[in-house]
Design an enzyme around this catalytic site. Structure first.
Site, PDB file in Angstrom:
ATOM      1  NE  ARG A 104      -2.669   0.748   3.534  1.00 14.82           N
ATOM      2  CZ  ARG A 104      -3.248   0.738   4.465  1.00 14.82           C
ATOM      3  NH1 ARG A 104      -5.074   1.209   4.775  1.00 14.82           N
ATOM      4  NH2 ARG A 104      -2.760   1.454   5.634  1.00 14.82           N
ATOM      5  CG  ASP A 203       6.048  -2.798   9.902  1.00 19.86           C
ATOM      6  OD1 ASP A 203       6.414  -3.073   9.207  1.00 19.86           O
ATOM      7  OD2 ASP A 203       5.441  -1.680   9.788  1.00 19.86           O
TER       8      ASP A 203
HETATM    9  C1  PRP Z   1      -1.102  -4.051   4.913  1.00 22.41           C
HETATM   10  C2  PRP Z   1      -2.095  -5.887   5.260  1.00 22.41           C
HETATM   11  C3  PRP Z   1      -2.836  -5.403   3.430  1.00 22.41           C
HETATM   12  C4  PRP Z   1      -3.042  -3.960   3.055  1.00 22.41           C
HETATM   13  C5  PRP Z   1      -4.502  -3.849   3.619  1.00 22.41           C
HETATM   14  O1  PRP Z   1      -0.377  -4.495   3.796  1.00 22.41           O
HETATM   15  O2  PRP Z   1      -1.023  -6.233   5.105  1.00 22.41           O
HETATM   16  O3  PRP Z   1      -1.579  -6.406   2.337  1.00 22.41           O
HETATM   17  O4  PRP Z   1      -2.286  -3.628   3.911  1.00 22.41           O
HETATM   18  O5  PRP Z   1      -4.591  -2.651   3.070  1.00 22.41           O
HETATM   19  P1  PRP Z   1      -6.041  -2.088   2.214  1.00 22.41           P
HETATM   20  O6  PRP Z   1      -7.206  -3.463   2.277  1.00 22.41           O
HETATM   21  O7  PRP Z   1      -6.329  -0.507   2.365  1.00 22.41           O
HETATM   22  O8  PRP Z   1      -5.486  -2.145   0.924  1.00 22.41           O
HETATM   23  P2  PRP Z   1       0.865  -3.102   3.843  1.00 22.41           P
HETATM   24  O9  PRP Z   1       0.570  -2.622   2.226  1.00 22.41           O
HETATM   25  O10 PRP Z   1       0.941  -3.022   4.534  1.00 22.41           O
HETATM   26  O11 PRP Z   1       2.269  -4.301   2.889  1.00 22.41           O
HETATM   27  P3  PRP Z   1       2.899  -5.260   3.856  1.00 22.41           P
HETATM   28  O12 PRP Z   1       1.916  -6.905   3.827  1.00 22.41           O
HETATM   29  O13 PRP Z   1       4.042  -5.718   2.525  1.00 22.41           O
HETATM   30  O14 PRP Z   1       3.661  -5.235   4.786  1.00 22.41           O
HETATM   31  N1  URA Z   2      -2.612  -2.588   7.334  1.00 23.95           N
HETATM   32  C1  URA Z   2      -2.230  -3.205   7.814  1.00 23.95           C
HETATM   33  O1  URA Z   2      -1.607  -4.027   8.746  1.00 23.95           O
HETATM   34  N2  URA Z   2      -3.135  -2.942   9.259  1.00 23.95           N
HETATM   35  C2  URA Z   2      -3.857  -1.483   9.380  1.00 23.95           C
HETATM   36  O2  URA Z   2      -5.244  -1.317  10.228  1.00 23.95           O
HETATM   37  C3  URA Z   2      -4.357  -1.389   7.918  1.00 23.95           C
HETATM   38  C4  URA Z   2      -3.723  -1.937   7.240  1.00 23.95           C
END
Ligand code: PRP
Ligand code: URA
Length: 209
Positions: A104, A203
């Site tokens: 994201r 994270d």
């Molecule tokens: C987080 C989570 C989802 C997304 C959800 O991933 O694991 O994939 O955010 O948010 P959304 O519904 O608003 O799209 P992130 O983008 O933080 O990436 P990561 O898993 O690599 O940490």
């Molecule tokens: N992605 C996350 O990991 N946590 C949230 O709360 C929203 C998006």
């Protein structure tokens, strides 16, 4: 029309409480996500098709049932979805695993795709797309687009914590998709985090910031 299933089994709710707690460290967080994924996989596979086979027990011949059709495809959305894969494979060890890489953008909150690799025979295979969080829904909607673009016809979406905004986004973009969640939280905050949620799932799983 797709349905939304909330798995409010006491064991799932108990474990969820600990992954929400900010005092839960990486090791325990990872173990709990794994355990919840196993419990959810048990429920989500309730309607898997079966076929009859003839076997011989030590006592007699018997007609018994085994899973039929192509092996399931499990597709984690990278990176946080990875934390759910092993828990599902404990119950369905022969499943194939694909990957959709999305992050994201922290400014726009829009998903950016950086990697896709799926098992063969996409058209005939049933898929479970997994991600712990359904926030704006942008990532899930994009990942479903990505699977459909490559021919997937039967997709279920499974996540741990969702909010109404994310559920609505999937319903609008992909109305036929069934959504399986462990908890439906209150809302999104101004930074796109689920409230109360559990923070940044990636994270917390991988011990990054
Ligand atoms: C987080 C989570 C989802 C997304 C959800 O991933 O694991 O994939 O955010 O948010 P959304 O519904 O608003 O799209 P992130 O983008 O933080 O990436 P990561 O898993 O690599 O940490
Ligand atoms: N992605 C996350 O990991 N946590 C949230 O709360 C929203 C998006």
């Amino acid at each position: 029309m797709g349905k939304v299933y909330v798995f409010d089994h006491p064991l799932i709710q108990h474990k969820l409480t600990y992954i929400r707690d900010l005092n839960t460290g990486t090791k325990e967080f990872r173990e709990l996500v794994d355990e919840i994924a196993t419990l959810m996989a048990f429920e989500i596979t309730r309607d898997l098709p079966l076929e009859e086979v003839e076997i011989e027990t030590p006592v007699s011949k018997a007609t018994a049932k085994v899973l039929s059709g192509k092996k399931l495809g499990i597709v984690p959305i990278l990176r946080a979805g990875l934390g759910m894969v092993d828990g599902i494979l404990k119950l369905i060890p022969a499943a194939k695993v694909g990957h959709v890489g999305l992050y994201r953008d922290p400014e726009t909150l829009k998903p950016v795709e950086y990697y896709v690799k799926l098992p063969t025979d996409v058209e005939e295979r049933d898929f479970i797309l997994v991600d712990p969080m359904l926030a704006t829904g942008g990532s899930a909607v994009e990942a479903i687009n990505s699977l459909k673009k490559r021919g997937a016809k039967n997709i279920k979406f499974m996540c741990l914590v969702a909010c109404p905004e994310g559920v609505e986004a999937i319903k609008e973009a992909h109305p036929e998709i069934d959504i399986y969640i462990a908890a439906l939280d209150e809302k999104l905050n101004e930074k796109g985090y689920i409230v109360p949620g559990l923070g940044d799932a990636g994270d917390r799983l991988f011990g990054t910031k």
